[in-house]
Design a protein around this motif. Structure first.
Motif, PDB file in Angstrom:
ATOM      1  N   SER A   1       0.815  -1.215   0.000  1.00  0.00           N
ATOM      2  CA  SER A   1       0.000   0.000   0.000  1.00  0.00           C
ATOM      3  C   SER A   1       0.848   1.264   0.000  1.00  0.00           C
ATOM      4  N   GLN A   2       2.026   1.208   0.612  1.00  0.00           N
ATOM      5  CA  GLN A   2       2.918   2.358   0.646  1.00  0.00           C
ATOM      6  C   GLN A   2       4.041   2.249  -0.382  1.00  0.00           C
ATOM      7  N   GLY A   3       3.982   1.163  -1.147  1.00  0.00           N
ATOM      8  CA  GLY A   3       5.026   0.978  -2.146  1.00  0.00           C
ATOM      9  C   GLY A   3       6.280   0.378  -1.534  1.00  0.00           C
ATOM     10  N   ALA A   4       7.160  -0.109  -2.375  1.00  0.00           N
ATOM     11  CA  ALA A   4       8.429  -0.682  -1.949  1.00  0.00           C
ATOM     12  C   ALA A   4       9.447  -0.233  -2.987  1.00  0.00           C
ATOM     13  N   THR A   5      10.244   0.730  -2.621  1.00  0.00           N
ATOM     14  CA  THR A   5      11.119   1.382  -3.595  1.00  0.00           C
ATOM     15  C   THR A   5      11.990   0.396  -4.356  1.00  0.00           C
ATOM     16  N   ARG A   6      12.652  -0.496  -3.647  1.00  0.00           N
ATOM     17  CA  ARG A   6      13.552  -1.432  -4.311  1.00  0.00           C
ATOM     18  C   ARG A   6      12.777  -2.371  -5.241  1.00  0.00           C
ATOM     19  N   LEU A   7      11.649  -2.863  -4.772  1.00  0.00           N
ATOM     20  CA  LEU A   7      10.851  -3.765  -5.587  1.00  0.00           C
ATOM     21  C   LEU A   7      10.258  -3.038  -6.792  1.00  0.00           C
ATOM     22  N   ASN A   8       9.764  -1.817  -6.568  1.00  0.00           N
ATOM     23  CA  ASN A   8       9.206  -1.047  -7.677  1.00  0.00           C
ATOM     24  C   ASN A   8      10.254  -0.749  -8.747  1.00  0.00           C
ATOM     25  N   ARG A   9      11.429  -0.370  -8.298  1.00  0.00           N
ATOM     26  CA  ARG A   9      12.489  -0.043  -9.260  1.00  0.00           C
ATOM     27  C   ARG A   9      12.891  -1.287 -10.055  1.00  0.00           C
ATOM     28  N   ALA A  10      13.036  -2.410  -9.361  1.00  0.00           N
ATOM     29  CA  ALA A  10      13.399  -3.647 -10.053  1.00  0.00           C
ATOM     30  C   ALA A  10      12.295  -4.065 -11.018  1.00  0.00           C
ATOM     31  N   ALA A  11      11.040  -3.850 -10.634  1.00  0.00           N
ATOM     32  CA  ALA A  11       9.928  -4.215 -11.504  1.00  0.00           C
ATOM     33  C   ALA A  11       9.947  -3.404 -12.792  1.00  0.00           C
ATOM     34  N   GLU A  12      10.180  -2.104 -12.662  1.00  0.00           N
ATOM     35  CA  GLU A  12      10.218  -1.259 -13.861  1.00  0.00           C
ATOM     36  C   GLU A  12      11.384  -1.635 -14.776  1.00  0.00           C
ATOM     37  N   GLU A  13      12.520  -1.946 -14.166  1.00  0.00           N
ATOM     38  CA  GLU A  13      13.662  -2.371 -14.969  1.00  0.00           C
ATOM     39  C   GLU A  13      13.387  -3.714 -15.640  1.00  0.00           C
ATOM     40  N   ALA A  14      12.702  -4.608 -14.929  1.00  0.00           N
ATOM     41  CA  ALA A  14      12.373  -5.913 -15.497  1.00  0.00           C
ATOM     42  C   ALA A  14      11.426  -5.763 -16.681  1.00  0.00           C
TER      43      ALA A  14
ATOM     44  N   ASP B   1      16.278  -9.818  -0.937  1.00  0.00           N
ATOM     45  CA  ASP B   1      16.214  -8.406  -1.287  1.00  0.00           C
ATOM     46  C   ASP B   1      17.566  -7.882  -1.768  1.00  0.00           C
ATOM     47  N   ALA B   2      18.642  -8.335  -1.151  1.00  0.00           N
ATOM     48  CA  ALA B   2      19.974  -7.857  -1.522  1.00  0.00           C
ATOM     49  C   ALA B   2      20.359  -8.252  -2.937  1.00  0.00           C
ATOM     50  N   GLN B   3      19.721  -9.292  -3.471  1.00  0.00           N
ATOM     51  CA  GLN B   3      20.036  -9.765  -4.823  1.00  0.00           C
ATOM     52  C   GLN B   3      19.040  -9.272  -5.859  1.00  0.00           C
ATOM     53  N   LEU B   4      18.033  -8.506  -5.418  1.00  0.00           N
ATOM     54  CA  LEU B   4      16.970  -8.095  -6.332  1.00  0.00           C
ATOM     55  C   LEU B   4      17.424  -6.964  -7.244  1.00  0.00           C
ATOM     56  N   THR B   5      17.429  -7.231  -8.526  1.00  0.00           N
ATOM     57  CA  THR B   5      17.677  -6.223  -9.562  1.00  0.00           C
ATOM     58  C   THR B   5      16.667  -6.468 -10.681  1.00  0.00           C
ATOM     59  N   GLY B   6      16.572  -5.517 -11.595  1.00  0.00           N
ATOM     60  CA  GLY B   6      15.707  -5.720 -12.735  1.00  0.00           C
ATOM     61  C   GLY B   6      16.118  -6.920 -13.564  1.00  0.00           C
ATOM     62  N   GLU B   7      17.419  -7.111 -13.705  1.00  0.00           N
ATOM     63  CA  GLU B   7      17.922  -8.251 -14.478  1.00  0.00           C
ATOM     64  C   GLU B   7      17.532  -9.577 -13.834  1.00  0.00           C
ATOM     65  N   VAL B   8      17.709  -9.659 -12.510  1.00  0.00           N
ATOM     66  CA  VAL B   8      17.371 -10.885 -11.794  1.00  0.00           C
ATOM     67  C   VAL B   8      15.869 -11.158 -11.875  1.00  0.00           C
ATOM     68  N   LEU B   9      15.067 -10.125 -11.644  1.00  0.00           N
ATOM     69  CA  LEU B   9      13.621 -10.308 -11.668  1.00  0.00           C
ATOM     70  C   LEU B   9      13.136 -10.701 -13.062  1.00  0.00           C
ATOM     71  N   ALA B  10      13.656 -10.053 -14.081  1.00  0.00           N
ATOM     72  CA  ALA B  10      13.279 -10.414 -15.446  1.00  0.00           C
ATOM     73  C   ALA B  10      13.632 -11.871 -15.739  1.00  0.00           C
ATOM     74  N   GLY B  11      14.788 -12.302 -15.260  1.00  0.00           N
ATOM     75  CA  GLY B  11      15.195 -13.691 -15.466  1.00  0.00           C
ATOM     76  C   GLY B  11      14.286 -14.677 -14.775  1.00  0.00           C
ATOM     77  N   GLU B  12      13.878 -14.350 -13.550  1.00  0.00           N
ATOM     78  CA  GLU B  12      12.987 -15.247 -12.806  1.00  0.00           C
ATOM     79  C   GLU B  12      11.604 -15.311 -13.453  1.00  0.00           C
ATOM     80  N   ILE B  13      11.104 -14.162 -13.921  1.00  0.00           N
ATOM     81  CA  ILE B  13       9.807 -14.148 -14.603  1.00  0.00           C
ATOM     82  C   ILE B  13       9.870 -14.985 -15.875  1.00  0.00           C
ATOM     83  N   ALA B  14      10.912 -14.792 -16.662  1.00  0.00           N
ATOM     84  CA  ALA B  14      11.062 -15.547 -17.898  1.00  0.00           C
ATOM     85  C   ALA B  14      11.179 -17.039 -17.622  1.00  0.00           C
ATOM     86  N   ALA B  15      11.890 -17.406 -16.561  1.00  0.00           N
ATOM     87  CA  ALA B  15      12.046 -18.821 -16.223  1.00  0.00           C
ATOM     88  C   ALA B  15      10.706 -19.453 -15.864  1.00  0.00           C
ATOM     89  N   LEU B  16       9.865 -18.719 -15.149  1.00  0.00           N
ATOM     90  CA  LEU B  16       8.537 -19.244 -14.809  1.00  0.00           C
ATOM     91  C   LEU B  16       7.690 -19.451 -16.051  1.00  0.00           C
TER      92      LEU B  16
END
Length: 282
Positions: free
Chosen positions: A104-117, A224-239
């Motif tokens: 509800s208040q957002g999550a800066t790191r997650l939001n940024r990684a999501a946009e990059e993904a 969280d320490a490993q979360l980047t747009g690249e990592v998230l995009a890779g995990e989404i693609a793998a699923l």
């Protein structure tokens, strides 16, 4: 005096719970996390029963007072249809959908990684993303990642999910933090998940919450320490790209869900209101 009381935690509940215990009113404490919160550990001392989401949560609580019920969620969370969700968000029925929940208040790191993904997955014409950014996200990413079609991908960004049940219904996978409510909803809906525990949660309870679902094969964990747009995009693609992967994780997630948790708690409270403490604990 009431016939029974339900406490969900927080210091505001303490005076009422103590008063209820003094009057002999049965008190039920709800604890949805794998690690009971500090206040709930205190409230548990005055309760007849603590309703928990798993056996793991019983550790550290008064012996003999816990009952595994699951965490109650609203019925509309898990009863919406896929078609209803697609209409609500203007989605393409032929594409697979990833739901990203920033809180509800957002999550800066997650939001940024999501946009990059999303930017990295831009060429995928088989994919669409619903991204709930929260009221705390300042929109800094909007200039980089505009909502709507981006090359092949379809990107829908919203501050809040007023119809979150519809969002779950049309999602093929979910990316989320690991609060108790989020995991109760994800498992009740049987959705495969990529889980990113909030690292500063009290007693690291989000990581503990996620552990059980990951061990059951219903989710993938990204620290969280490993979360980047690249990592998230890779995990989404793998699923999406491994045959049967979504179905396998979804079935495992559903096996951990308790959509009937509210009914279980109601039955427990009703029984408490009519029974002695010895009958309840026995």
């Amino acid at each position: 005096a009431p016939d029974a009381m339900i406490a969900t935690g927080g210091i505001a509940a303490l005076p009422a719970v103590i008063a209820g215990a003094i009057q002999g009113t049965p008190v039920v404490v709800l604890e949805g996390n794998a690690v009971p919160g500090r206040m709930n550990r205190i409230l548990a001392r005055f309760s007849r029963v603590v309703a928990v989401s798993s056996d793991e949560a019983a550790v550290g609580l008064p012996a003999g007072r816990t009952v595994v019920t699951g965490l109650p969620i609203r019925r509309e969370i898990y009863t919406a249809s896929r078609e209803e969700g697609q209409r609500a968000f203007g989605l393409d029925p032929s594409r697979r959908t990833v739901l990203i929940i920033g809180g509800s208040q957002g999550a800066t790191r997650l939001n940024r990684a999501a946009e990059e993904a999303v930017a990295r997955l831009a060429s995928r014409g088989d994919l669409q993303v619903i991204h709930q950014v929260g009221g705390g996200w300042d929109g800094a990413g909007r200039a980089q990642t505009p909502a709507g079609p981006i090359a092949g991908i379809r990107y829908v960004r919203v501050p809040y999910l007023e119809r979150i049940g519809a969002a779950y219904a049309c999602a093929d996978a979910v990316v989320s933090r690991c609060g108790a409510n989020a995991l109760a909803e994800i498992t009740a809906c049987g959705r495969p998940a990529i889980l990113v525990p909030y690292p500063y949660a009290a007693d690291d309870h989000q990581a503990r919450n996620a552990r059980r679902l990951v061990a059951a094969g219903g989710a993938v964990l990204v620290p969280d320490a490993q979360l980047t747009g690249e990592v998230l995009a890779g995990e989404i693609a793998a699923l999406l790209d491994r045959p049967g992967r979504l179905e396998t994780l979804g079935a495992a997630a559903r096996s951990q869900g308790r959509p009937d948790a509210a009914d279980r708690v109601v039955a427990l409270v009703s029984r408490l209101a009519q029974a002695t403490p010895q009958e309840v604990r026995g």
